[in-house]
Structures are given as structure tokens and as C-alpha cells.
Scaffold this motif. Sequence first.
Motif, PDB file in Angstrom:
ATOM      1  N   ASP A  97      20.016   2.688  -4.324  1.00  0.00           N
ATOM      2  CA  ASP A  97      18.660   3.121  -4.683  1.00  0.00           C
ATOM      3  C   ASP A  97      18.217   2.486  -5.994  1.00  0.00           C
ATOM      4  OD1 ASP A  97      18.586   4.655  -2.410  1.00  0.00           O
ATOM      5  OD2 ASP A  97      19.160   6.515  -3.423  1.00  0.00           O
ATOM      6  N   LEU A  98      19.165   2.349  -6.931  1.00  0.00           N
ATOM      7  CA  LEU A  98      18.823   1.749  -8.219  1.00  0.00           C
ATOM      8  C   LEU A  98      18.432   0.286  -8.052  1.00  0.00           C
ATOM      9  CD1 LEU A  98      18.720   2.632 -11.191  1.00  0.00           C
ATOM     10  CD2 LEU A  98      21.021   1.697 -11.467  1.00  0.00           C
ATOM     11  N   ARG A  99      19.121  -0.428  -7.174  1.00  0.00           N
ATOM     12  CA  ARG A  99      18.758  -1.826  -6.902  1.00  0.00           C
ATOM     13  C   ARG A  99      17.378  -1.922  -6.265  1.00  0.00           C
ATOM     14  NH1 ARG A  99      24.343  -2.334  -5.517  1.00  0.00           N
ATOM     15  NH2 ARG A  99      23.834  -1.867  -3.340  1.00  0.00           N
ATOM     16  N   GLN A 100      17.074  -1.001  -5.358  1.00  0.00           N
ATOM     17  CA  GLN A 100      15.753  -1.018  -4.725  1.00  0.00           C
ATOM     18  C   GLN A 100      14.655  -0.755  -5.742  1.00  0.00           C
ATOM     19  OE1 GLN A 100      15.994   1.830  -1.523  1.00  0.00           O
ATOM     20  NE2 GLN A 100      17.197   0.475  -0.210  1.00  0.00           N
ATOM     21  N   ILE A 101      14.911   0.158  -6.678  1.00  0.00           N
ATOM     22  CA  ILE A 101      13.941   0.419  -7.739  1.00  0.00           C
ATOM     23  C   ILE A 101      13.737  -0.832  -8.580  1.00  0.00           C
ATOM     24  CG2 ILE A 101      13.537   1.717  -9.871  1.00  0.00           C
ATOM     25  CD1 ILE A 101      14.899   4.110  -8.559  1.00  0.00           C
ATOM     26  N   GLY A 102      14.833  -1.535  -8.885  1.00  0.00           N
ATOM     27  CA  GLY A 102      14.728  -2.755  -9.674  1.00  0.00           C
ATOM     28  C   GLY A 102      13.933  -3.841  -8.970  1.00  0.00           C
ATOM     29  N   PHE A 130      -2.606  -1.371 -19.973  1.00  0.00           N
ATOM     30  CA  PHE A 130      -3.566  -0.879 -18.976  1.00  0.00           C
ATOM     31  C   PHE A 130      -3.989  -1.995 -18.028  1.00  0.00           C
ATOM     32  CE2 PHE A 130      -8.215  -1.069 -18.287  1.00  0.00           C
ATOM     33  CZ  PHE A 130      -8.299  -0.174 -17.238  1.00  0.00           C
ATOM     34  N   LEU A 131      -4.310  -3.164 -18.578  1.00  0.00           N
ATOM     35  CA  LEU A 131      -4.702  -4.292 -17.733  1.00  0.00           C
ATOM     36  C   LEU A 131      -3.545  -4.721 -16.834  1.00  0.00           C
ATOM     37  CD1 LEU A 131      -6.703  -6.418 -20.335  1.00  0.00           C
ATOM     38  CD2 LEU A 131      -7.617  -4.943 -18.535  1.00  0.00           C
ATOM     39  N   TRP A 132      -2.346  -4.657 -17.346  1.00  0.00           N
ATOM     40  CA  TRP A 132      -1.152  -5.020 -16.583  1.00  0.00           C
ATOM     41  C   TRP A 132      -0.968  -4.092 -15.388  1.00  0.00           C
ATOM     42  CZ3 TRP A 132       4.241  -5.716 -19.349  1.00  0.00           C
ATOM     43  CH2 TRP A 132       5.128  -6.350 -18.466  1.00  0.00           C
ATOM     44  N   SER A 133      -1.023  -2.785 -15.649  1.00  0.00           N
ATOM     45  CA  SER A 133      -0.868  -1.800 -14.572  1.00  0.00           C
ATOM     46  C   SER A 133      -1.980  -1.928 -13.538  1.00  0.00           C
ATOM     47  CB  SER A 133      -0.863  -0.379 -15.157  1.00  0.00           C
ATOM     48  OG  SER A 133       0.282  -0.144 -15.929  1.00  0.00           O
ATOM     49  N   GLY A 155       2.764   4.742  -8.459  1.00  0.00           N
ATOM     50  CA  GLY A 155       3.801   5.236  -9.361  1.00  0.00           C
ATOM     51  C   GLY A 155       4.559   4.117 -10.047  1.00  0.00           C
ATOM     52  N   TYR A 156       4.898   3.073  -9.317  1.00  0.00           N
ATOM     53  CA  TYR A 156       5.604   1.944  -9.930  1.00  0.00           C
ATOM     54  C   TYR A 156       4.724   1.224 -10.943  1.00  0.00           C
ATOM     55  CZ  TYR A 156       9.931   1.937  -7.232  1.00  0.00           C
ATOM     56  OH  TYR A 156      11.158   2.258  -6.717  1.00  0.00           O
ATOM     57  N   CYS A 157       3.436   1.167 -10.675  1.00  0.00           N
ATOM     58  CA  CYS A 157       2.527   0.463 -11.579  1.00  0.00           C
ATOM     59  C   CYS A 157       2.237   1.249 -12.853  1.00  0.00           C
ATOM     60  CB  CYS A 157       1.217   0.137 -10.860  1.00  0.00           C
ATOM     61  SG  CYS A 157       1.405  -1.104  -9.557  1.00  0.00           S
ATOM     62  N   VAL A 158       2.770   2.449 -12.970  1.00  0.00           N
ATOM     63  CA  VAL A 158       2.675   3.214 -14.216  1.00  0.00           C
ATOM     64  C   VAL A 158       3.625   2.641 -15.275  1.00  0.00           C
ATOM     65  CG1 VAL A 158       3.116   5.497 -15.242  1.00  0.00           C
ATOM     66  CG2 VAL A 158       1.845   5.319 -13.119  1.00  0.00           C
ATOM     67  N   PHE A 159       4.613   1.867 -14.846  1.00  0.00           N
ATOM     68  CA  PHE A 159       5.646   1.405 -15.769  1.00  0.00           C
ATOM     69  C   PHE A 159       5.097   0.654 -16.987  1.00  0.00           C
ATOM     70  CE2 PHE A 159       8.795  -1.763 -17.139  1.00  0.00           C
ATOM     71  CZ  PHE A 159       9.805  -0.904 -17.550  1.00  0.00           C
ATOM     72  N   TRP A 165      11.603   7.680  -5.578  1.00  0.00           N
ATOM     73  CA  TRP A 165      12.502   7.791  -6.724  1.00  0.00           C
ATOM     74  C   TRP A 165      11.938   7.069  -7.934  1.00  0.00           C
ATOM     75  CZ3 TRP A 165      15.775  11.461  -6.930  1.00  0.00           C
ATOM     76  CH2 TRP A 165      16.454  11.910  -5.795  1.00  0.00           C
ATOM     77  N   GLY A 166      11.472   5.839  -7.733  1.00  0.00           N
ATOM     78  CA  GLY A 166      10.907   5.082  -8.838  1.00  0.00           C
ATOM     79  C   GLY A 166       9.694   5.759  -9.465  1.00  0.00           C
TER      80      GLY A 166
END
Length: 220
Positions: free
Chosen positions: A58-63, A179-182, A149-153, A88-89
Amino acid sequence: MEFEAQENQGNNSIQGVINLQPQVNQVQAQQQEITIKQADLHVSSTLEESVAVTFLRDLRQIGVKLRCVLVPTMSSNNAKELRNWDLWGPLVFCLMLAFTLSVSGNNNDGTGIFATIFVLIWIGSFVVTLNAQLLGGKVSFFQSVCVLGYCVFPINLGALFTLFFSFFYLKMFLVIGCFLWSTYSAVGFMKLLIPEQKRILALYPVILFYLFLSWFALIV
């Protein structure tokens, strides 16, 4: 005679097709059986693996999905990875942002801020996804929540950096960049799933969603 020969040839062709039909059905049945066995084998292997192996997988998939967000090239591989949704991410990055803002030195109500950010991210993702589906977007609910959710990073990074800088304009520059990145990462994927004539209506809430989170990261 020539007509009868053509008729006989046509009947033979039809008969040959009829004779081949059971063989075709048998091949299709065998292919379906192989597919089912492969699915059962995959499920069995994942059920029998250890907790550590499952966690690392799961951690690899998140990465992998996080890399698609950090480098939003919108290639076919990136789009394929983001379509394989998981929660999860998004949960991890939601908790990270809520925790980062709650421990900020500019407030005395860390618990309230943590709860507010947590609820706003999930409710905002739900509203944005529902809006996209009502506008005819070909996106599943969990798939959209996963991407948002991932684009919140990047905003997580901006909120983390603001903890170490007191100069307001520097913080504002960092938060605007995040903000522009997300927004670019999320819009680049979401626009592929929305009809062209309705993209503005569907993507406008996405921009507002990340704008509000960024503004919250700046002022807290």
C-alpha cells in the motif's frame, strides 16, 4: 444446376458456422474460467500475505500516485495510476494537513482547527465530486475523492514551510505556489473526465476547494 451448386455451397457454409459455434462457446468458457481462477488466486495471495507485506504494498502504491501529483504530466500512465483509486493516501494527507495547522503557533484551539480541516476536506471532496457527476462527468465517486485527496499534498508542504517562516509575504508566496501546484494537478486529471462544454462549471469548485485550504494554511 449452377443455382443448386451455389445453394449447396451456402448451406455448407452455414452448417460450418453452426458446427464451429460450440467450439467458440467452449473457448469463451475456458477463458472466463481462467480469468476467475486468476482473480481467486490474487485474492487468496493477498489474504495470506503478512501485515508488513500488505503495508509495504500500500505504501508503494501511495508513492506511485503521489509521484503522479508531484509531476503532473498527465501521461497515459499517470492517468491509469490515478484511476486505480485508494483512500489511504487521501486520509494520510488529510491528517497531515489538519495536524500541521493544529500545531501552528498562531492559534490556541488546535483541536478545533484539526476537526475543522478534517471535516472540510472530506465534505469539500464530496461536493466537488457530486458536482462533477451531475454535470455528466465520467468519474466514480471514490476515484474523484482519491485524486482530490492526493492533490492536497502540495498544500501540506506549504503549511509545513509556513511553520518555519514568520515573514508574511514569504509565506504568502509559498502558499500561492502550492495552491497553483495542487490546482494544476487536480484540474489536469479532472478535465479529462468532464464534457468540454461543462468543464468550467465542473472545475470552478475544484479551484475554490484548494483556494480555501490554501487560505486557511496562510492565516492559521
